[in-house]
Enzyme design. Sequence first.
Site, PDB file in Angstrom:
ATOM      1  N   CYS A   1     -29.692  45.059  26.608  1.00  0.00           N
ATOM      2  CA  CYS A   1     -30.104  44.644  27.952  1.00  0.00           C
ATOM      3  C   CYS A   1     -30.714  43.252  27.941  1.00  0.00           C
ATOM      4  CB  CYS A   1     -31.081  45.645  28.534  1.00  0.00           C
ATOM      5  SG  CYS A   1     -32.515  45.889  27.483  1.00  0.00           S
TER       6      CYS A   1
ATOM      7  N   GLU B   1     -22.850  41.221  34.337  1.00  0.00           N
ATOM      8  CA  GLU B   1     -23.219  41.724  33.012  1.00  0.00           C
ATOM      9  C   GLU B   1     -21.969  42.279  32.328  1.00  0.00           C
ATOM     10  OE1 GLU B   1     -25.492  45.446  32.589  1.00  0.00           O
ATOM     11  OE2 GLU B   1     -26.824  44.376  31.211  1.00  0.00           O
TER      12      GLU B   1
ATOM     13  N   LYS C   1     -32.566  63.523  29.609  1.00  0.00           N
ATOM     14  CA  LYS C   1     -31.094  63.594  29.610  1.00  0.00           C
ATOM     15  C   LYS C   1     -30.555  62.343  28.922  1.00  0.00           C
ATOM     16  CE  LYS C   1     -27.654  62.239  32.027  1.00  0.00           C
ATOM     17  NZ  LYS C   1     -26.688  61.981  30.928  1.00  0.00           N
TER      18      LYS C   1
ATOM     19  N   GLU D   1     -35.376  50.374  34.243  1.00  0.00           N
ATOM     20  CA  GLU D   1     -35.035  49.249  33.353  1.00  0.00           C
ATOM     21  C   GLU D   1     -33.535  49.099  33.408  1.00  0.00           C
ATOM     22  OE1 GLU D   1     -36.868  49.800  29.598  1.00  0.00           O
ATOM     23  OE2 GLU D   1     -38.849  49.515  30.459  1.00  0.00           O
TER      24      GLU D   1
HETATM   25  P1  NAD Z   1     -25.504  54.060  33.092  1.00  0.00           P
HETATM   26  O1  NAD Z   1     -26.328  53.642  34.255  1.00  0.00           O
HETATM   27  O2  NAD Z   1     -24.058  54.272  33.295  1.00  0.00           O
HETATM   28  O3  NAD Z   1     -26.049  55.415  32.459  1.00  0.00           O
HETATM   29  C1  NAD Z   1     -27.388  55.563  32.014  1.00  0.00           C
HETATM   30  C2  NAD Z   1     -27.774  57.022  32.112  1.00  0.00           C
HETATM   31  O4  NAD Z   1     -27.787  57.399  33.476  1.00  0.00           O
HETATM   32  C3  NAD Z   1     -26.823  57.983  31.409  1.00  0.00           C
HETATM   33  O5  NAD Z   1     -27.572  58.995  30.793  1.00  0.00           O
HETATM   34  C4  NAD Z   1     -26.005  58.548  32.567  1.00  0.00           C
HETATM   35  O6  NAD Z   1     -25.477  59.817  32.317  1.00  0.00           O
HETATM   36  C5  NAD Z   1     -27.043  58.598  33.663  1.00  0.00           C
HETATM   37  N1  NAD Z   1     -26.519  58.605  35.026  1.00  0.00           N
HETATM   38  C6  NAD Z   1     -25.371  58.053  35.493  1.00  0.00           C
HETATM   39  N2  NAD Z   1     -25.235  58.281  36.815  1.00  0.00           N
HETATM   40  C7  NAD Z   1     -26.319  58.981  37.211  1.00  0.00           C
HETATM   41  C8  NAD Z   1     -26.771  59.505  38.455  1.00  0.00           C
HETATM   42  N3  NAD Z   1     -26.075  59.345  39.571  1.00  0.00           N
HETATM   43  N4  NAD Z   1     -27.942  60.182  38.481  1.00  0.00           N
HETATM   44  C9  NAD Z   1     -28.690  60.328  37.369  1.00  0.00           C
HETATM   45  N5  NAD Z   1     -28.306  59.875  36.154  1.00  0.00           N
HETATM   46  C10 NAD Z   1     -27.140  59.192  36.077  1.00  0.00           C
HETATM   47  O7  NAD Z   1     -25.790  52.977  31.969  1.00  0.00           O
HETATM   48  P2  NAD Z   1     -25.065  52.852  30.557  1.00  0.00           P
HETATM   49  O8  NAD Z   1     -23.694  52.324  30.804  1.00  0.00           O
HETATM   50  O9  NAD Z   1     -25.267  54.138  29.817  1.00  0.00           O
HETATM   51  O10 NAD Z   1     -25.976  51.748  29.847  1.00  0.00           O
HETATM   52  C11 NAD Z   1     -25.773  50.366  29.929  1.00  0.00           C
HETATM   53  C12 NAD Z   1     -26.702  49.737  30.956  1.00  0.00           C
HETATM   54  O11 NAD Z   1     -28.064  49.989  30.599  1.00  0.00           O
HETATM   55  C13 NAD Z   1     -26.578  48.236  31.015  1.00  0.00           C
HETATM   56  O12 NAD Z   1     -26.538  47.814  32.349  1.00  0.00           O
HETATM   57  C14 NAD Z   1     -27.847  47.738  30.345  1.00  0.00           C
HETATM   58  O13 NAD Z   1     -28.274  46.459  30.710  1.00  0.00           O
HETATM   59  C15 NAD Z   1     -28.811  48.791  30.740  1.00  0.00           C
HETATM   60  N6  NAD Z   1     -29.975  48.784  29.859  1.00  0.00           N
HETATM   61  C16 NAD Z   1     -31.159  48.271  30.324  1.00  0.00           C
HETATM   62  C17 NAD Z   1     -32.268  48.217  29.502  1.00  0.00           C
HETATM   63  C18 NAD Z   1     -33.569  47.608  29.987  1.00  0.00           C
HETATM   64  O14 NAD Z   1     -34.585  47.797  29.332  1.00  0.00           O
HETATM   65  N7  NAD Z   1     -33.585  46.880  31.087  1.00  0.00           N
HETATM   66  C19 NAD Z   1     -32.193  48.705  28.202  1.00  0.00           C
HETATM   67  C20 NAD Z   1     -30.978  49.211  27.754  1.00  0.00           C
HETATM   68  C21 NAD Z   1     -29.880  49.260  28.600  1.00  0.00           C
END
Ligand code: NAD
Length: 499
Positions: A296, A393, A187, A262
């Site tokens: 990230c 963040e 997804k 992650e």
């Molecule tokens: P997010 O957590 O809002 O969304 C990520 C994904 O999770 C999306 O596909 C979203 O639709 C899905 N999602 C949201 N709520 C959910 C739920 N309740 N159940 C299942 N899936 C759900 O994150 P974002 O805003 O898309 O991305 C930014 C974040 O990602 C930042 O915090 C960043 O640091 C992190 N990030 C971490 C890494 C790493 O390797 N540590 C890499 C890239 C991004």
Amino acid sequence: MPHPRRATALAALERMQSPLGHFIAGKSEAGAGPTFPVTEPATGNVLGHASDATEFELNAAVAAAKAAFPAWAATSGDKRKAILHRIADLIEARAEEIAAVECLDAGQCWRFMSKAAIRGAENFRFFADRAPGAADGQALPTSEHLNYTTRVPIGPVAVITPWNTPFMLSTWKIAPALAAGCTVVHKPAEWSPYSARLLAEIASEAGLPAGVFNAVNGLGETTGKRLTEHKDIKAIAFVGESKTGSAIMKQGADTLKRVHFELGGKNPVIVFDDADLERALDAVVFMIYSLNGQRCTSSSRVLIQASIYDQFIEKLAARVRNLKVGDPFDPVTEVGPLIHPRHQAKVLSYMDIARADGATIAAGGEAIAGGGYFVQPTLFAGADQSMRIAREEIFGPVLTAMAFTDEADAIAKANDVEYGLAGYVWTNDVGRALRVSDALEAGMIWVNSENVRHLPTPFGGVKASGIGRDGGDWSFDFYMETKNVALARGHHKMQRLGA
Ligand code: NAD
């Protein structure tokens, strides 16, 4: 005048179904669920719509992954290797198109995305080559038994990814899962769903059997939630925010899901006064302002030794003011727009927070007018660890700078956050480099370097930054179950009850 690569990206979207539905069991399926708009970060225009999967559609995707699992798990490692290399070939052949789509719907700059698409292919090649050995284990003999371990794929898995570098990030997860013999339901993030469809098309064209890789679109709270709660999904590989990780852990608890998270970061870069300051400056600027600060592992806090603080900040502010912000398709652009108006508003809210907490805005600090979700590259100076800009963040082109006195002070400040993804250290004193690296609470440390990823090394965070590691054999540990077989040599003493 729009850049010609924009036309390449629009043509790719044009060929996709509209609204964008799902890819289930090798077929493109129109979605019957409600749709949501996908906007272009650089202009604010609506690019199209995507469907939020219905429960029926989500179940169909999981059922396809479940049905395809036994045959894919039994497929020889050599055959899996060949198919994954074909996927890599096709990614390379379509790298321009993939990169252009990322520029269009994620607003990421061409100068970085052109390499990210190729990195996606490299991820597939790396794990393709390891597929034949994925099941390998250890021999642990005793005088009475030969114990040996082997690994078996865990089953159908969910891969849930964010919008910051959507294509490349998803390949980090999907390539090892497929190499291990798992089947996948992916997804992608709702704000940047298009490149995931390209990967599904490529995988199918490369000869991946139907059902081995499925992609469903939808919102986190509906499709994402259902996917993580589904009883036939055995593990969840998730990249995103820490609070989403915690929600997913709860959602997966009833079905005892294995999770790999992650998550977010507030990564320190520590600059000691004995460092090569020109190289340190290059790295500091690169690690927070590349990828629009939506990274990230960005070094979003710079800790500068007090003796060089003023001089370093002056040079840093000049570089930040000089960054080229603009059209992500233009190869000279260094900083593009943020992903979405909601995210732009969040990033901009920190400008007032910084002022209220008493930091100074040494560069930037405003939105850029004219359509699109642009924010000026921003530098907060004179911060301390009590401020929200030093603890939370922000995930934009925004850097928080503060001074430290000595090694102990640097370590204490660096560790004084909930997160622990990466840490960067700049010093020419080897002993200090080792001591600080040991003391930093983070999963990954780079000394005298920006983030350079080497695929055999472990990638992941501690504290609120994650659970588990990607890369090398660590990926297989997640996507596979380890099994021990004990074979008796036939002469050990056995108790004879009831004899
Ligand atoms: P997010 O957590 O809002 O969304 C990520 C994904 O999770 C999306 O596909 C979203 O639709 C899905 N999602 C949201 N709520 C959910 C739920 N309740 N159940 C299942 N899936 C759900 O994150 P974002 O805003 O898309 O991305 C930014 C974040 O990602 C930042 O915090 C960043 O640091 C992190 N990030 C971490 C890494 C790493 O390797 N540590 C890499 C890239 C991004």
